[in-house]
Design a protein around this motif. Structure first.
Motif, PDB file in Angstrom:
ATOM      1  N   PRO A  88     -35.300  63.995 -16.318  1.00 12.83           N
ATOM      2  CA  PRO A  88     -36.035  64.344 -17.589  1.00 12.83           C
ATOM      3  C   PRO A  88     -36.095  63.098 -18.603  1.00 12.83           C
ATOM      4  CG  PRO A  88     -34.034  65.521 -17.590  1.00 12.83           C
ATOM      5  CD  PRO A  88     -34.044  64.905 -16.190  1.00 12.83           C
ATOM      6  N   THR A  89     -35.091  62.422 -18.635  1.00 13.63           N
ATOM      7  CA  THR A  89     -34.737  61.577 -19.457  1.00 13.63           C
ATOM      8  C   THR A  89     -35.777  60.242 -19.181  1.00 13.63           C
ATOM      9  OG1 THR A  89     -33.223  60.204 -18.329  1.00 13.63           O
ATOM     10  CG2 THR A  89     -32.609  61.798 -20.011  1.00 13.63           C
ATOM     11  N   LEU A  90     -36.545  60.076 -18.204  1.00 11.96           N
ATOM     12  CA  LEU A  90     -37.332  59.225 -17.957  1.00 11.96           C
ATOM     13  C   LEU A  90     -38.774  59.568 -18.007  1.00 11.96           C
ATOM     14  CD1 LEU A  90     -35.549  57.543 -15.007  1.00 11.96           C
ATOM     15  CD2 LEU A  90     -35.296  56.901 -17.122  1.00 11.96           C
ATOM     16  N   HIS A  91     -38.903  60.783 -17.657  1.00 10.20           N
ATOM     17  CA  HIS A  91     -40.481  61.251 -17.711  1.00 10.20           C
ATOM     18  C   HIS A  91     -40.467  62.426 -18.495  1.00 10.20           C
ATOM     19  CE1 HIS A  91     -41.816  58.531 -14.730  1.00 10.20           C
ATOM     20  NE2 HIS A  91     -40.565  58.711 -14.025  1.00 10.20           N
ATOM     21  N   GLY A  92     -40.088  62.540 -19.805  1.00 10.53           N
ATOM     22  CA  GLY A  92     -40.328  63.692 -20.715  1.00 10.53           C
ATOM     23  C   GLY A  92     -39.942  64.903 -20.199  1.00 10.53           C
ATOM     24  N   GLY A  93     -39.285  65.064 -19.256  1.00  7.25           N
ATOM     25  CA  GLY A  93     -38.630  66.406 -18.696  1.00  7.25           C
ATOM     26  C   GLY A  93     -39.545  67.354 -18.081  1.00  7.25           C
ATOM     27  N   ASN A  94     -40.702  66.888 -17.623  1.00  9.87           N
ATOM     28  CA  ASN A  94     -41.774  67.612 -17.111  1.00  9.87           C
ATOM     29  C   ASN A  94     -41.827  67.269 -15.697  1.00  9.87           C
ATOM     30  OD1 ASN A  94     -44.006  69.241 -16.107  1.00  9.87           O
ATOM     31  ND2 ASN A  94     -44.425  69.551 -18.390  1.00  9.87           N
ATOM     32  N   PRO A  95     -41.801  68.044 -14.543  1.00  3.90           N
ATOM     33  CA  PRO A  95     -41.788  67.436 -13.227  1.00  3.90           C
ATOM     34  C   PRO A  95     -43.469  67.338 -12.905  1.00  3.90           C
ATOM     35  CG  PRO A  95     -41.180  69.716 -13.239  1.00  3.90           C
ATOM     36  CD  PRO A  95     -40.996  69.280 -14.761  1.00  3.90           C
ATOM     37  N   ASN A  96     -44.221  68.114 -13.789  1.00  2.00           N
ATOM     38  CA  ASN A  96     -45.757  67.880 -13.228  1.00  2.00           C
ATOM     39  C   ASN A  96     -46.500  66.798 -14.029  1.00  2.00           C
ATOM     40  OD1 ASN A  96     -45.596  70.365 -11.709  1.00  2.00           O
ATOM     41  ND2 ASN A  96     -45.718  71.301 -13.741  1.00  2.00           N
ATOM     42  N   SER A  97     -45.671  65.745 -14.307  1.00  2.00           N
ATOM     43  CA  SER A  97     -46.216  64.506 -15.118  1.00  2.00           C
ATOM     44  C   SER A  97     -47.244  63.665 -14.198  1.00  2.00           C
ATOM     45  CB  SER A  97     -45.138  63.655 -15.562  1.00  2.00           C
ATOM     46  OG  SER A  97     -44.321  63.338 -14.735  1.00  2.00           O
ATOM     47  N   ALA A  98     -47.143  63.745 -12.877  1.00  2.19           N
ATOM     48  CA  ALA A  98     -47.946  63.068 -12.093  1.00  2.19           C
ATOM     49  C   ALA A  98     -49.160  63.674 -11.521  1.00  2.19           C
ATOM     50  CB  ALA A  98     -47.149  62.454 -10.855  1.00  2.19           C
ATOM     51  N   GLU A  99     -49.271  65.103 -11.990  1.00  2.00           N
ATOM     52  CA  GLU A  99     -50.389  65.735 -11.736  1.00  2.00           C
ATOM     53  C   GLU A  99     -51.733  65.132 -11.963  1.00  2.00           C
ATOM     54  OE1 GLU A  99     -52.595  70.117 -12.133  1.00  2.00           O
ATOM     55  OE2 GLU A  99     -50.594  69.827 -12.998  1.00  2.00           O
ATOM     56  N   ILE A 100     -52.593  64.936 -11.015  1.00  2.00           N
ATOM     57  CA  ILE A 100     -53.979  64.348 -11.441  1.00  2.00           C
ATOM     58  C   ILE A 100     -54.860  65.096 -12.202  1.00  2.00           C
ATOM     59  CG2 ILE A 100     -56.108  63.411 -10.442  1.00  2.00           C
ATOM     60  CD1 ILE A 100     -54.198  62.443  -8.068  1.00  2.00           C
ATOM     61  N   ILE A 101     -55.314  64.978 -13.327  1.00  2.97           N
ATOM     62  CA  ILE A 101     -56.347  65.784 -14.159  1.00  2.97           C
ATOM     63  C   ILE A 101     -57.922  65.029 -14.281  1.00  2.97           C
ATOM     64  CG2 ILE A 101     -54.309  66.888 -15.225  1.00  2.97           C
ATOM     65  CD1 ILE A 101     -55.203  65.046 -17.636  1.00  2.97           C
ATOM     66  N   SER A 102     -57.882  64.067 -13.647  1.00  2.00           N
ATOM     67  CA  SER A 102     -59.074  63.365 -13.620  1.00  2.00           C
ATOM     68  C   SER A 102     -59.323  62.205 -12.651  1.00  2.00           C
ATOM     69  CB  SER A 102     -59.536  62.646 -15.056  1.00  2.00           C
ATOM     70  OG  SER A 102     -60.894  62.304 -15.134  1.00  2.00           O
ATOM     71  N   MET A 103     -60.588  62.073 -12.230  1.00  2.00           N
ATOM     72  CA  MET A 103     -60.665  61.236 -10.817  1.00  2.00           C
ATOM     73  C   MET A 103     -62.039  60.723 -11.172  1.00  2.00           C
ATOM     74  SD  MET A 103     -60.362  62.351  -6.860  1.00  2.00           S
ATOM     75  CE  MET A 103     -58.824  63.397  -7.334  1.00  2.00           C
TER      76      MET A 103
END
Length: 1369
Positions: free
Chosen positions: A208-223
């Motif tokens: 969490p200290t590296l990515h804001g504490g959310n495991p879904n940070s890499a989820e693609i929302i636009s392509m």
């Protein structure tokens, strides 16, 4: 900076709700059924996703994802082709794509939530697109092997027809490629799953200290990918942590770049403002799939590709986010520049953006409404790309008046019913779509059905249109109750409840419509025009004309040119007056314009301002302020004329530019573009109306000073107001609910029927909703104008000519033509309302008369048309302008040359509409003004026939007798007679004299009498009989009824109808007999025409010909049979006897020869012991009664032998009559007495006493020992002694023979003694018979006792005869 505005069209109002559709099947085993719709879901007709393509081949095509993702719909925005739908077996994942392949096929690529990839190739047939091609669509299905529940919630993006990328929620990318391109028959896809990072980075992503504490940070929302067609196979993705990644086709993720917020952007965090490492915390982007990336390239730098990335900042107050320009080169991502979105985008959500050349367009969701921003981007390439932006330009919808409860309260201030006001507001074009209204009424109905108690009938009734459904259902649960204490009706409570019910339904409509207007995407139309796609609407950005622009600027209090200061002042005046005062003023002016102008406008306005106390509506300070502002205007007259030019003017430069383009490119028009033009017209007209009403307000404010104004200027103001008001009224009128043209009667086209039958989905659709169009839309649809909405709108407004009038005292040819155009379209009520604004010029009066004809008010139309007659001919007083406008609306577009020609035309009009009464009236008027020498026979015939058809026979007879044409009069006389007979007006017919032409009436009636079935009504024979009786012609009257009897006899040969016609037969013969009895007895006969085949027959019944020609029936030309009165009486008697015998024995009807001859009738009566009836029948029919008396004698003999047995046999009814039963004696005595009296009545010298002879022979043959009654012997002895002697010899009664002979001789001797003989015959006796008696008596063993006396008498007789002989000698 505001630039133009948006106009939109509701798709459900333009197209049928059930267009042609193709149902797709799946080959995946065990595929689950689609989920059931939930109450919280969007209405089925609202799109959840949309995209467009624009190509020269197909034009603009819109793809919509409907019904929760189960249906893909293609809509053409450039042609008239109806939409087409594809029904999927599972929910389609966002986002399906649409591509054009080799200008011959449209390819739809869609992935469903069950792991199927569908390719749907739709054939394109030029401008006809997919019309009639539904049978040539063959979808392909591919089962994705790497599909999982995690992939199910991913984002789908198609790079082209051969490549699909699916973003997995964990940040990975699944790439599907068709290895050998598109194969129509057998297609294989290659699947590759790429990771977005290494194994070590994937482990650290959970820290969490590296990515804001959310495991879904890499989820693609636009392509995004490079626009197709292209050979660049890269895919760019943006994840929730604002990381932009570059993915190559065979390698996967090759580069990534984290994009932080700009320093000006402010984004708050849920916790502290710093992360654990000390870096500033940046929250993740929304997990919903968004359009945040666009890829483009520059021809001058073909080795580089650029990406525009939008980073939203929803909570920022300065803007809605920032745009980043990222360059891609050699697998590297580098940032070029950044800029903020417009200030208007603050707290808005970006729905889509697009790059068109050097312009960037953004679509924002602004509290549920669309807003488009545009900015020019200049690229400088001097070694590296540089970014320069200009000012943002905003385009949004013109502020529409929402149907809030407060607004509806204002509407209720004007006259009209509550229901009418709400219904008109709801059905106004452009307010609510067909889908919105249908959804709202379904929700309302479901809510009403859930109420306890009995259901009102409107809730269970089926309606043809949505409008009928709304009008009938809304408010049906509200009832008028009584006060429980006083019993008075609670009207106030009823109206309050009814208003709340309508307000509740209106709220439902607004809620559904708010969802329908949710923005989805941007698109291109005609290569350079931006369109806005919403859930249920498609709009476009258009340039505002000057009236619309000025009203918008004034409303928003923005700076504008000083030459328009007057309009700004007037808008302030309106705001200070308030809604109530403006409503009253508007109604007052409207009423004024519906009246004839008899005074100057200055006087009228002064009077109206005083009556309404207009000045009292303003406080003293506001009035003084307005006076001061008006004084600041240097030339009020010029400012007013400028305002008039603005309100009534058009942008002719735009029109000329469009006309020049039209010469180069053929115009294209679609229902959507027509609807956009309609919306533009409505907006422009509303702006013009508001500005013009402001001018009227100024005139009321300055009413005391208007005497110094130019009268023509005042007239022009009111003329302009009239034209704008007429346009505004027409723009607010719906065109009704129209069935989609080209569809079958059941709502489906041929393609749709075939597809539904093929897929066995015939019953899966409801009755289609009709199209809900505006009247302006229909008017526009009649033209082929394919220009942009502003140019087409201005051209239409200019073509109406309603804004060109300079005085309300005149109706221009354009205004009259416009009203006639509305009438020809069938909108009679709208045309009538528009005409009410115009003075009653001949042209306007004519159009109004035609409207009255169309709506069935023929009396009003007749009055108006009659008044117009003075407008024709050489003495017409019409002005040239009135003549021109009048001629344009007439059928031949020219005036009639005379009143006579005009009356002829009106007569034909009423005749074509079957309005006989008015046809007659105008035909008479035409006759009255007919020039000498003009043929008018057809008019006379029209008058006569009209009166005859109306049943006004007195008038028809008067017209007949007044006809100046003899041949026509005679022909019409026959028609009148026949028609009056058919209408049962016989009394009137026979009362008419028909002087000089009565023979025509007789001939017509006679022909009908001879040749029409006598069973039918009217009975022409009875009518003709009445005619002759009325005129004392009894012979022809008898002939008529006798002919009727003959014809009835022909029909009565059928046993099934004989008894039915028997009464008519008897009646006809009896009437014929009675009529002929009134003729002199010496000439009591008639002549009957006979057919040649029966000429040689004597009094046998002759079969009449079914049609006797007139040539054969004319006196002196036909073969005739003389029928005497006695013949008729005989026929009557025979008929009565036949009827009676059939009634006595109905079984006769089963025999082919059920009409018995007279002899058999008498015989049957005798056998039934009906001796009285048999005797009377035989006497009437001249039938020999020998058998009758023979049978009667036998009955008497039987009575004499055994009377009790005879009585028990029930054959003695003839003895039980009142007369016979009153006689004394035994039954045998009464029987012999009955026989004696019958012989006395029936037997005489005329019958040669054959009945007495038959009686004697019957007695003798019954028993030789029987002794005949003395009275019988006395009869025969007196009249036929020789017969008595012969009968005695025949039956060997020699004793009686001797006695009878002896009596004969003695009587003869006594006669000779009394009367001396004068000739030889006086001494004659049947000597031969006497000799026979002597011989027979002598031959007997025991001679008769008086034989000697006989011999002595014979001897003495001979001596006496000798003495006589000697004495004569």
């Amino acid at each position: 900076m505001e630039e133009g505005f948006l106009v939109a069209a509701q798709l459900s109002s333009l197209y049928a709700s059930h267009p042609p559709s193709l149902t797709l099947q799946t080959t995946r085993p065990g595929a689950p059924l689609p989920p059931n719709p939930q109450e919280a879901d969007l209405p089925s007709g609202h799109a959840t996703y949309s995209c467009t393509i624009n190509t020269p081949t197909t034009g603009s095509i819109l793809l919509r994802l409907l019904h929760g993702g189960l249906i893909i719909e293609l809509v053409s925005l450039s042609t008239q082709v109806a939409p087409i739908r594809f029904v999927f077996p599972a929910v389609v994942l966002p986002a399906p794509s649409l591509f054009l392949w080799e200008n011959s096929q449209l390819h739809i690529l869609a992935v469903t939530d069950i792991g199927s990839l569908y390719r749907i190739p739709v054939p394109v047939n030029g401008i006809a697109l997919w019309q009639n091609e539904i049978d040539n669509i063959y979808p392909n299905e591919y089962h994705i092997k790497n599909f999982s529940e995690e992939v199910k919630s991913g984002l789908v993006h198609a790079q082209g027809i051969h490549c699909i990328a699916i973003g997995v929620p964990n940040g990975n990318l699944l790439r599907l490629e068709s290895e050998f391109g598109y194969d129509e028959h057998n297609e294989e896809w290659t699947e590759t799953l790429f990771q977005h990072s290494s194994f070590l980075s994937s482990l650290t992503s959970f820290l969490p200290t590296l990515h804001g504490g959310n495991p879904n940070s890499a989820e693609i929302i636009s392509m995004a990918t490079h626009p197709w067609p292209t050979d660049i196979g890269h895919v760019w993705t943006l994840s929730r942590d604002r990381t932009l990644r570059l993915w190559k086709a065979k390698i996967g993720c090759v580069a990534s770049k984290s994009l932080s917020l700009l320093s000006g952007g402010r984004e708050s965090s849920p916790g502290s403002g710093m992360s654990g490492s000390g870096a500033k915390y940046q929250p993740l982007l929304d997990a919903a799939h968004q359009t945040l990336l666009r890829v483009f390239s520059i021809p001058s730098r073909d080795d580089r590709v650029y990406v525009v990335v939008f980073i939203p900042t929803p909570s920022a107050s300065a803007s809605g986010g920032s745009f980043r320009l990222i360059g891609t080169h050699a697998d590297q991502l580098y940032e070029i520049g950044a800029f903020e979105s417009s200030r208007n985008s603050a707290h808005c959500h970006l729905q889509d953006f697009a790059l068109v050349g050097t312009q960037l367009y953004t679509l924002w969701d602004r509290q549920g409404r669309s807003m488009v921003d545009r900015v020019d981007i200049n690229f400088e390439d001097s070694g590296e790309l540089r970014l320069h932006t200009s000012i943002w330009h905003t385009t949004s919808y013109i502020q529409e008046q929402e149907l809030t409860p407060a607004f509806m309260e204002e509407q209720l201030l004007s006259p009209g019913s509550l229901t009418e006001k709400f219904f008109e507001a709801i059905m106004r074009p452009g307010v609510f779509s067909s889908l919105t209204l249908r959804t709202a009424i379904e929700q309302y109905t479901d809510a009403c059905l859930s109420l306890p108690g009995s259901l009102p009938s409107p809730l269970t009734t089926t309606y043809n249109t949505i409008g009928e459904n709304i009008a009938a259902v809304v408010g049906c649960t509200v009832t008028l109750n009584r006060d429980p204490q006083t019993g008075a009706l609670q009207h106030a409570n009823y109206w309050t409840a009814l208003k709340r019910d309508w307000e509740g339904f209106l709220a439902r409509c607004r809620e559904v419509e708010r969802s329908a207007r949710w923005p989805l995407a941007l698109g291109l139309h005609n290569s350079d025009e931006i369109i806005v796609v919403e859930r249920e609407r498609v709009g476009a950005a258009v340039k505002a004309d000057l009236p619309t622009h000025l009203r918008r600027v004034i409303e928003k209090e923005q700076p504008f040119d000083r030459q328009y200061d007057l309009l700004n002042i007037l808008w302030t005046l309106r705001s200070k007056l308030g809604p109530q005062a403006m409503t009253n003023l508007e109604n007052q002016v409207t009423d004024l314009m519906h009246q004839e102008i008899a005074f100057s406008f200055a006087e009228i306005l002064k009077d109206q301002a005083r009556r309404s106390q207009f000045r009292d509506s303003l406080d003293e300070g506001s009035a003084s302020w307005l006076v001061g502002r008006l004084q600041s205007i240097e030339d009020l007259d010029a400012a007013t004329r400028t305002a008039l030019d603005i309100i009534g003017g058009f942008d002719m430069e735009v029109k000329r530019e469009e006309e020049e383009v039209e010469l180069l490119l053929p115009p294209s028009r679609s229902e959507w573009s027509t609807a956009l033009t309609t919306a533009y017209i409505t907006t422009s007209v509303d702006a013009r109306y508001d500005l013009c009403l402001s001018l009227i307000t100024l005139l009321f404010f300055l009413s005391e000073e208007l005497g110094q104004w130019d009268a023509s200027l005042l007239a022009e103001v009111f003329a302009l107001f009239r034209g704008v008001a007429m346009l505004r009224y027409v723009a607010s009128q719906p065109a009704g609910e129209i069935t989609q043209p080209g569809l079958a009667d059941d709502g489906y086209s041929a393609d749709d029927v075939v597809s539904r039958m093929r897929n066995m989905n015939v019953s899966n659709g409801k009755k289609p909703d009709p199209r809900k169009l505006s009247l302006i839309h229909l008017l526009l649809a009649q033209s082929t104008d394919g220009n942009s909405p502003p140019a087409a709108a201005h051209r239409f407004l200019d073509s109406t000519g309603l804004l060109q009038s300079i005085s309300p005292a005149h109706a221009t040819k354009f205004e009259v033509q416009f009203c006639e155009r509305l009438r020809l379209l069938g909108f009679n009520e709208v045309a009538r309302e528009v005409l009410s604004w115009l003075p009653r010029t001949p042209g306007a009066t004519y159009v109004l008369a035609r409207i009255w004809l169309n709506v069935g008010r023929a009396d009003d139309a007749s009055q108006l048309l009659q008044k117009l007659a003075g407008a024709f001919g050489p003495h017409s007083a019409l002005t040239a302008e009135d003549q021109e406008s009048f001629a344009l609306v007439l059928p031949a577009t020219q005036l009639f040359d005379s009143e006579f020609s005009y009356y002829l035309w009106v007569t034909n009009e009423f005749r074509n509409r079957s309005l006989v009464h008015y046809e007659v009236a105008f035909a008479q008027l035409a006759i009255s003004v007919a020039p000498s020498g003009v043929e008018t026979s057809f008019l006379w015939h029209s008058v006569f026939k009209g009166y005859m058809d109306l049943g006004l026979f007195d008038d028809a007879y008067a017209a007949l007798m007044a006809m100046p044409y003899d041949k026509q009069k005679r022909d019409c006389a026959s028609q009148l007679a026949i028609h009056m007979c058919e209408e049962n007006a016989v009394q009137s017919l026979v009362a008419f004299d028909f002087a000089g032409i009565s023979e025509e009436v007789e001939a017509a009636l006679s022909f009908k009498s001879r040749n029409v079935d006598p069973r039918l009504t009217p009975s022409y024979s009875r009518i003709l009989y009445t005619w002759f009786i009325q005129r004392g012609d009894y012979r022809n009257a008898s002939l008529t009824m006798y002919q009727r009897a003959r014809k009835l006899e022909e029909v009565a040969t059928d046993a099934s109808v004989f008894l039915t016609l028997a009464a008519d037969l008897v009646e006809a013969l009896s009437i014929a007999i009675n009529a002929l009895s009134l003729v002199d007895q010496k000439t009591s006969w008639i002549l009957m025409p006979i057919s040649p085949d029966s000429m040689n027959e004597c009094r046998k019944r002759q079969k009449l010909s079914r049609h006797i020609p007139e040539a054969k029936y004319t006196v002196g030309r036909y073969d005739a049979e003389i029928v005497h009165l006695a013949d008729m009486q005989y026929d009557y008697a025979l008929l009565c006897a036949q009827i009676d015998i059939i009634k006595r024995d109905p079984t006769l009807l089963s025999s082919p020869e059920f009409l018995l001859p007279p002899s058999l009738i008498t015989l049957r009566l005798v056998q039934a012991n009906q001796f009285n009836l048999a005797m009377s029948t035989a006497r009437s029919l001249k039938v020999d009664m020998t058998d009758l008396f023979t049978h009667l004698t036998r009955q008497c003999l039987r009575l004499s032998r055994n009377s009790e047995a005879v009585i028990q046999e029930d054959t003695s009814d003839w003895l039980l009559t009142d007369k016979v039963s009153s006689w004394p004696g035994t039954p045998a005595d009464r029987g012999w007495r009955y026989l004696r009296q019958s012989l006395e009545r029936q037997d005489s010298a005329e019958t040669d006493y054959r009945y007495s002879k038959a009686t004697l022979e019957t007695i003798l043959s019954f028993s030789r020992a029987s002794s005949p009654p003395p009275w019988l012997i006395n009869i025969l002895e007196t009249h036929h002694p020789e017969y008595l002697i012969r009968v005695s010899l025949r039956y060997e009664n020699l004793e009686d023979a001797v006695n009878y002979t002896l009596s004969l001789i003695r009587k003869s001797d006594a006669r000779l003694a009394r009367e001396p003989t004068k000739n030889a015959s006086a001494t004659w006796l049947p000597y031969t018979l006497i000799d026979q008696v002597l011989v027979a008596a002598t031959a007997q063993d025991k001679p008769p006792s008086r034989l000697s006396e006989l011999r002595m008498e014979v001897t003495n007789r001979m001596k006496r005869v000798q003495k006589f002989s000697q004495a004569r000698a």
